[in-house]
Design an enzyme around this catalytic site. Structure first.
Site, short mmCIF file in Angstrom:
data_model
loop_
_atom_site.label_atom_id
_atom_site.label_comp_id
_atom_site.label_asym_id
_atom_site.label_seq_id
_atom_site.Cartn_x
_atom_site.Cartn_y
_atom_site.Cartn_z
N ARG A 84 0.86 -1.19 0.00
CA ARG A 84 0.00 0.00 0.00
C ARG A 84 0.90 1.24 0.00
O ARG A 84 1.72 1.41 0.90
CB ARG A 84 -0.88 -0.02 1.24
CG ARG A 84 -1.96 1.00 1.25
CD ARG A 84 -2.85 0.82 2.47
NE ARG A 84 -3.72 -0.34 2.39
CZ ARG A 84 -4.34 -0.88 3.43
NH1 ARG A 84 -4.18 -0.37 4.64
NH2 ARG A 84 -5.13 -1.93 3.28
N LYS A 224 -4.74 0.17 14.64
CA LYS A 224 -4.66 1.20 13.59
C LYS A 224 -5.36 2.48 14.04
O LYS A 224 -6.27 2.44 14.88
CB LYS A 224 -5.28 0.68 12.30
CG LYS A 224 -6.71 0.24 12.44
CD LYS A 224 -7.33 -0.23 11.14
CE LYS A 224 -6.83 -1.58 10.69
NZ LYS A 224 -7.66 -2.20 9.64
N LYS A 226 -6.91 6.31 12.40
CA LYS A 226 -7.23 6.96 11.13
C LYS A 226 -7.76 8.39 11.34
O LYS A 226 -8.54 8.61 12.25
CB LYS A 226 -8.26 6.14 10.37
CG LYS A 226 -7.76 4.74 10.04
CD LYS A 226 -8.80 3.95 9.27
CE LYS A 226 -8.21 2.62 8.80
NZ LYS A 226 -9.21 1.81 8.07
N CYS A 446 -14.95 -3.14 -1.72
CA CYS A 446 -13.59 -3.44 -1.24
C CYS A 446 -12.96 -4.50 -2.13
O CYS A 446 -13.63 -5.12 -2.96
CB CYS A 446 -13.65 -3.93 0.20
SG CYS A 446 -14.24 -5.62 0.32
N CYS A 495 -14.10 -2.28 5.00
CA CYS A 495 -13.12 -1.51 4.21
C CYS A 495 -13.78 -0.63 3.14
O CYS A 495 -13.24 0.41 2.78
CB CYS A 495 -12.11 -2.44 3.57
SG CYS A 495 -11.22 -3.44 4.78
FE1 SRM Z 1 -9.28 -2.40 5.38
C1 SRM Z 1 -8.01 -5.13 6.91
C2 SRM Z 1 -8.21 -3.50 2.41
C3 SRM Z 1 -9.98 0.62 4.07
C4 SRM Z 1 -11.24 -1.68 8.11
N1 SRM Z 1 -8.21 -4.02 4.80
C5 SRM Z 1 -7.75 -5.01 5.59
C6 SRM Z 1 -6.83 -5.95 4.79
C7 SRM Z 1 -5.43 -5.46 4.95
C8 SRM Z 1 -6.98 -7.45 5.12
C9 SRM Z 1 -6.06 -8.06 6.13
O1 SRM Z 1 -5.93 -7.52 7.26
O2 SRM Z 1 -5.52 -9.11 5.82
C10 SRM Z 1 -7.38 -5.70 3.36
C11 SRM Z 1 -6.41 -5.98 2.21
C12 SRM Z 1 -7.15 -6.51 1.02
C13 SRM Z 1 -6.35 -6.61 -0.22
O3 SRM Z 1 -6.21 -7.72 -0.77
O4 SRM Z 1 -5.87 -5.59 -0.69
C14 SRM Z 1 -7.95 -4.31 3.50
N2 SRM Z 1 -9.00 -1.56 3.61
C15 SRM Z 1 -8.63 -2.20 2.48
C16 SRM Z 1 -8.78 -1.32 1.26
C17 SRM Z 1 -7.72 -1.56 0.20
C18 SRM Z 1 -10.19 -1.51 0.68
C19 SRM Z 1 -10.42 -0.97 -0.68
O5 SRM Z 1 -10.89 -1.77 -1.51
O6 SRM Z 1 -10.19 0.20 -0.95
C20 SRM Z 1 -8.73 0.06 1.94
C21 SRM Z 1 -7.33 0.58 2.09
C22 SRM Z 1 -7.31 1.95 2.69
C23 SRM Z 1 -5.96 2.57 2.75
O7 SRM Z 1 -5.49 3.02 1.71
O8 SRM Z 1 -5.40 2.68 3.85
C24 SRM Z 1 -9.27 -0.28 3.32
N3 SRM Z 1 -10.34 -0.77 6.02
C25 SRM Z 1 -10.61 0.34 5.27
C26 SRM Z 1 -11.66 1.10 5.87
C27 SRM Z 1 -12.29 2.36 5.28
C28 SRM Z 1 -11.69 3.62 5.80
O9 SRM Z 1 -10.72 3.60 6.56
O10 SRM Z 1 -12.22 4.67 5.44
C29 SRM Z 1 -12.03 0.43 7.02
C30 SRM Z 1 -13.20 0.82 7.97
C31 SRM Z 1 -12.87 1.95 8.85
C32 SRM Z 1 -12.17 1.48 10.08
O11 SRM Z 1 -10.96 1.40 10.09
O12 SRM Z 1 -12.86 1.14 11.05
C33 SRM Z 1 -11.19 -0.74 7.11
N4 SRM Z 1 -9.52 -3.23 7.23
C34 SRM Z 1 -10.44 -2.82 8.16
C35 SRM Z 1 -10.43 -3.75 9.25
C36 SRM Z 1 -11.31 -3.69 10.53
C37 SRM Z 1 -10.69 -2.83 11.57
C38 SRM Z 1 -11.45 -2.90 12.86
O13 SRM Z 1 -11.47 -1.91 13.57
O14 SRM Z 1 -12.00 -3.94 13.20
C39 SRM Z 1 -9.49 -4.76 8.91
C40 SRM Z 1 -9.11 -6.00 9.73
C41 SRM Z 1 -8.24 -5.67 10.89
O15 SRM Z 1 -7.69 -4.59 11.03
O16 SRM Z 1 -8.11 -6.58 11.72
C42 SRM Z 1 -8.96 -4.40 7.62
FE1 SF4 Z 2 -13.11 -6.47 2.12
FE2 SF4 Z 2 -11.62 -5.50 4.02
FE3 SF4 Z 2 -13.09 -7.64 4.51
FE4 SF4 Z 2 -10.99 -7.83 2.96
S1 SF4 Z 2 -10.95 -7.25 5.14
S2 SF4 Z 2 -13.05 -8.64 2.51
S3 SF4 Z 2 -10.95 -5.88 1.92
S4 SF4 Z 2 -13.89 -5.64 4.06
#
Ligand code: SRM
Ligand code: SF4
Length: 581
Positions: A84, A224, A226, A446, A495
């Site tokens: 990323r 994390k 944000k 996502c 996400c």
């Molecule tokens: Fe996310 C984890 C993709 C925005 C909440 N997110 C992941 C992972 C890294 C999966 C993993 O942990 O193994 C995903 C990678 C997938 C891949 O193959 O690329 C992933 N998140 C993404 C992206 C790429 C989605 C997209 O299609 O655009 C976004 C990247 C943003 C960036 O550039 O930094 C992305 N993730 C978000 C958002 C939206 C936002 O921030 O506005 C959220 C919800 C807001 C939040 O943080 O609460 C989000 N991602 C999560 C979570 C749940 C966090 C939690 O509090 O429970 C995880 C899982 C975790 O952290 O354990 C996660």
């Molecule tokens: Fe989609 Fe984020 Fe769940 Fe992966 S961790 S399936 S990118 S919502």
């Protein structure tokens, strides 16, 4: 006064999460990453190091569709890495964009993902190419440090600083916050650049040289973190989904300061009602001169009081609910030496992007293009990647801007070059919005399958197909052009911010989704579960009568999400804690 949870003078308590022990022992995010990279016998790195590489902006993944075949052939999974690339404020030059395109096509899987937080993602980078890829990213004056991990992430803001004077000032504040909260460890340059110190882009101080982490300590944050900044009336970065959301307050075109919202976050786990999405609560206002300090202090409250024994309870939203907002305000006052002020009036009207050309305050033009699912690639009949490459090659002063809704702006275009951009795009038949329906242009999906290890169902690859079917219904109901925010994710982590969709789909199992309705059109209200674990046929069956009713019975100006509540399809979600009620 509650006791702080973080006490770096004592060993990490035994009941803390395993990752807390890994961080402590990692020597400021080094772990044994170098040894893992040098091991030619496997395409993977050690389990503990997969936690550390996240802080460097890279995740180990495997192609889930090949798992069974590889297992049958007695091969290890086909490991690769997602990287990323952090783009604070979402802007890069045409030259940097061309580098992203080149890296995607030579070292990754030939596509670029524009994320929901204004970053680029590469997928499919093999371990043997990981270091080279990192070096080439840094060589293009970008980096991936702190794009993931238990630190502050990419600070989001509207990426067109030339929309107004205030946009320009807000963009600068976002960069200042991002810069101020970047981890200081030199591990990133030591591991990926062989110790070479490389100056980052002129905008951001990535000149990190030390192993002191004055803000983070060696234990970093519990989870994390944000931050996003929005300028009313557009909430185009969904600030309420962030740990800290800042709302710009202006007077006669001059930025005065920011309302401060705390405790947003969307992730939850199916079946665990103690986990829930929560929208950030507005707790006060601070003038612009104080904002970096106030934001830092809020992050430190989370560092000191955030839960470290349970990662599912470790986000700041739970700290806010556990300790209460008065405690957060008191802590800010104590740490800053003065309290924050009363919040000021503001109004958001939408959380989407405005497509098409817009002339900036600098006299240059900016074109916002819809990029479905944020995926830049060449597909049959739609060579988006080629077209954008041609724009970058031929319109040198243009820059590329990522929006918070996975879309792309081509900015800083002179009046003379505007027609060249149009000519290139129309030659490739790319970027025409005339035919886009109101659901599609307001959609986010996502990544999900095949790369995301947490996906339970498709999202990016499936939502476009589902929208085509929903738009047939919308057409029949006379709603084709109505803006309806629709979002899909492959699991409940959120996400694609699905709980802010007027229609939200969250994956439960292959082909099955929970359907949520009723979010606010401006991102100001969460939605609520309407139907659980349903497949496509039932989705269409459930939504058809509601869409028809909306077409006939809505009040003047009433948005789809609000209509669903007024008509009793779902109850309004007032706060995170009643999301499951
Ligand atoms: Fe996310 C984890 C993709 C925005 C909440 N997110 C992941 C992972 C890294 C999966 C993993 O942990 O193994 C995903 C990678 C997938 C891949 O193959 O690329 C992933 N998140 C993404 C992206 C790429 C989605 C997209 O299609 O655009 C976004 C990247 C943003 C960036 O550039 O930094 C992305 N993730 C978000 C958002 C939206 C936002 O921030 O506005 C959220 C919800 C807001 C939040 O943080 O609460 C989000 N991602 C999560 C979570 C749940 C966090 C939690 O509090 O429970 C995880 C899982 C975790 O952290 O354990 C996660
Ligand atoms: Fe989609 Fe984020 Fe769940 Fe992966 S961790 S399936 S990118 S919502």
């Amino acid at each position: 006064m509650p006791e702080k949870i973080l006490d770096v003078s004592k060993p990490v308590p035994a009941d803390f999460e395993h990752v807390e022990h890994i961080k402590e022992a990692s020597n400021f995010l080094r772990g044994s990453i170098v040894e893992g990279l040098n091991n030619p016998l496997t395409g993977a790195v050690a389990d503990d190091d997969t936690q550390m590489t996240k802080f460097h902006g890279t995740y180990m993944q495997d192609d889930r569709e090949l798992r069974n075949e590889r297992r049958r052939s007695k091969l290890e999974p086909l490991y690769s890495f997602m990287i990323r690339v952090r783009v604070p404020g979402g802007i890069c030059s045409a030259k940097q964009y061309l580098e992203m395109d080149r890296i995607a096509n030579t070292l990754a899987n030939g596509t670029l993902k524009l994320t929901t937080r204004q970053a680029f993602q590469f997928h499919g980078v093999l371990k043997r190419n990981l270091k080279q890829t990192m070096q080439e990213i840094v060589g293009s004056s970008m980096d991936s440090i702190a794009a993931c991990g238990d630190v502050n992430r990419n600070v989001m803001c509207n990426p067109n600083p030339y929309s107004s004077e205030v946009h320009e000032q807000v963009y600068q504040v976002s960069c200042d916050i991002s810069d101020h909260l970047t981890p200081q460890t030199s591990a990133y340059y030591e591991i990926w650049m062989d110790g070479e110190k490389v100056k980052g882009t002129p905008k951001f101080n990535t000149d990190v040289t030390s192993d002191e982490e004055p803000l983070y300590t060696k234990r970093y944050l519990p989870r994390k973190f944000k931050i996003a900044v929005a300028i009313p009336p557009h909430n185009d970065v969904d600030i309420f989904a962030n740990d800290i959301g800042l709302i710009a307050i202006e007077e006669e075109g001059n930025l005065l300061g920011f309302n401060i919202a705390v405790g947003g976050g969307l992730g939850m786990t199916h079946g665990m009602t103690e986990t829930y999405p929560r929208l950030a609560s507005v707790i006060g206002y601070a003038p612009k001169e104080r904002i970096v300090d106030v934001v830092e202090k809020i992050m430190l409250i989370q560092r000191d009081f955030g839960c470290r024994t349970n990662r599912k309870h470790a986000r700041f939203k739970y700290t806010c609910d556990d300790y209460g907002l008065d405690f957060i305000r008191d802590q800010i006052a104590e740490r800053c030496g003065e309290p924050i002020e009363e919040a000021r009036e503001y109004l958001f009207t939408n959380n989407g992007d405005q497509f098409g050309w817009l002339k900036g305050t600098n006299g240059k033009w900016c074109l916002t293009l819809f990029v479905e699912g944020g995926r830049v690639k060449d597909s049959k009949g739609y060579p988006l990647m080629t077209a954008l490459r041609e724009v970058a090659e031929n319109c040198g002063q243009a820059d590329f801007r990522l929006t918070g809704n996975q879309n792309l702006m081509i900015g800083n275009v002179s009046a003379a070059k505007k027609k060249d951009v149009d000519a290139i795009l129309s030659k490739h038949k790319v970027g025409e919005f005339a035919g886009l329906g109101g659901m599609r242009r307001n959609s986010i999906a996502c990544v999900a399958l095949p790369t995301c290890g947490l996906a339970m169902a498709e999202a990016e690859r499936y939502l476009p197909l589902l929208i085509s079917k929903l738009e047939d219904i919308a057409e029949e109901a006379g709603l084709r052009d109505d803006d309806i925010v629709i979002r899909m994710t492959g699991c409940p982590n959120g996400c694609g911010r699905p709980y802010l969709g007027e229609i939200g789909f969250v994956g439960k199992a292959p082909g099955k989704y929970n359907l949520y309705l009723g979010a606010g059109f401006a991102g100001e209200r969460l939605n609520k579960l309407y139907r659980e674990n349903i497949g496509e046929a039932q989705i269409l069956e459930e939504l058809k009568p509601i869409l028809f009713a909306y077409a006939k019975e809505r009040e003047e100006g009433e948005r789809f999400g609000s209509f669903c509540i007024r008509k009793g399809y779902v109850k309004a979600t007032v706060e995170g804690k009643d999301f499951h009620a």
